[in-house]
Design a protein around this motif. Structure first.
Motif, short mmCIF file in Angstrom:
data_model
loop_
_atom_site.label_atom_id
_atom_site.label_comp_id
_atom_site.label_asym_id
_atom_site.label_seq_id
_atom_site.Cartn_x
_atom_site.Cartn_y
_atom_site.Cartn_z
N ALA A 1 0.85 -1.20 0.00
CA ALA A 1 0.00 0.00 0.00
C ALA A 1 0.88 1.24 0.00
O ALA A 1 1.68 1.45 0.91
N LEU A 2 0.72 2.07 -1.04
CA LEU A 2 1.46 3.34 -1.12
C LEU A 2 0.66 4.40 -0.36
O LEU A 2 0.09 5.31 -0.96
N ASP A 3 0.58 4.24 0.96
CA ASP A 3 -0.17 5.20 1.78
C ASP A 3 0.72 6.38 2.13
O ASP A 3 1.18 6.52 3.27
N VAL A 4 0.99 7.21 1.12
CA VAL A 4 1.82 8.40 1.29
C VAL A 4 1.09 9.57 0.65
O VAL A 4 0.25 9.37 -0.24
N PRO A 5 1.42 10.81 1.06
CA PRO A 5 0.61 11.96 0.63
C PRO A 5 0.99 12.57 -0.70
O PRO A 5 0.25 13.41 -1.21
N ASP A 6 2.13 12.21 -1.27
CA ASP A 6 2.49 12.90 -2.52
C ASP A 6 3.33 12.01 -3.44
O ASP A 6 3.82 10.94 -3.03
#
Ligand code: C5P
Length: 233
Positions: free
Chosen positions: A10-15
């Motif tokens: 999961a690429l749970d990052v903001p940018d």
């Protein structure tokens, strides 16, 4: 499918810059990168292109819930972007899922239905007016979605074995809530180890924090893959 191809990070990052760093670091360790609401809202199709740029597959986790025409057009747009997996809410109903499936036909896109969010329990279902108990609602909505044409479901590790028994070998079961032994559960309640999820019939395992927050994320991913390999041996 190689064990590594079953691991979804999961690429749970903001940018986008942060997403690119994770993709570059982990591309040889996982089969699929998940782009969810946070990253897609911030970066849009560029996030998908960043995943595809490394030759990895993309899971677009937008959990669509809309009228059939809109669901179909969104599924067609995702197919056009070359996305491999797209989530829809089973609660959108059979017609919406059928139309989305029709729009995806001929592409490599697989539609996965979410039944009941794991953040909801029996009390929340009652307040929404969705007939429970939760386990029964999951089975009812899972059957509805697959009969309407979903290629598979997203389910918790706790529901996985029962859904596999009920639906047979064909539907893809994508399972989040994975916690290697000893790692913090965080806000997740219904969790299982990678080995237990694989043995319960999960095809794909979604892992976020246990890899993202590890001191050595590459080692953490390899250890998850080793567990999957061992469980399926
Ligand atoms: O808990 P963890 O950080 O491993 O979560 C990985 C991903 O799985 C997150 O992106 C979260 O949104 C997703 N997830 C989900 N359904 C759940 C639990 C988590 O899609 N029931």
């Amino acid at each position: 499918m190689r064990p590594r191809d079953r691991l979804v990070l999961a690429l749970d990052v903001p940018d986008l810059p942060q997403a690119r760093r994770w993709i570059g670091r982990m591309k040889g360790e996982v089969g699929v990168f998940k782009v969810g609401l946070e990253l897609f809202t911030a970066a849009g199709p560029d996030a998908i292109a960043a995943v595809h740029g490394t030759g990895s597959a993309c899971f677009l986790d937008l959990k669509l819930h809309d009228i059939p025409a809109t669901m179909a057009r969104a599924a067609a747009a995702a197919a056009q972007l070359g996305v491999r997996y797209l989530t829809v809410h089973a609660c959108a109903g059979a017609d919406a899922i059928r139309e989305a499936r029709r729009a995806a036909e001929g592409s490599g896109l697989k539609l996965l239905a979410v039944t009941v969010l794991t953040s909801l329990g029996d009390t929340s279902l009652e307040r929404i007016g969705l007939r429970g108990p939760t386990g029964e609602a999951v089975r009812r909505l899972g059957t509805l979605a697959v009969e309407a044409g979903a290629h598979g479901l997203v389910c918790s590790p706790v529901e996985c074995a029962a859904l596999r028994r009920q639906l047979g070998p064909n539907p893809i079961l994508m399972v989040p809530g994975i916690r290697p032994a000893g790692s913090p559960t965080g806000d997740q309640r219904r969790v299982a180890t990678p080995a237990a999820a694989a043995r319960a019939g999960a095809d794909l395992l979604v892992v976020g924090r246990p890899i993202r927050d590890a001191a050595d994320p590459v080692a953490a991913a390899r250890s998850v893959v080793a567990e999957i390999r061992e469980a399926l041996r």
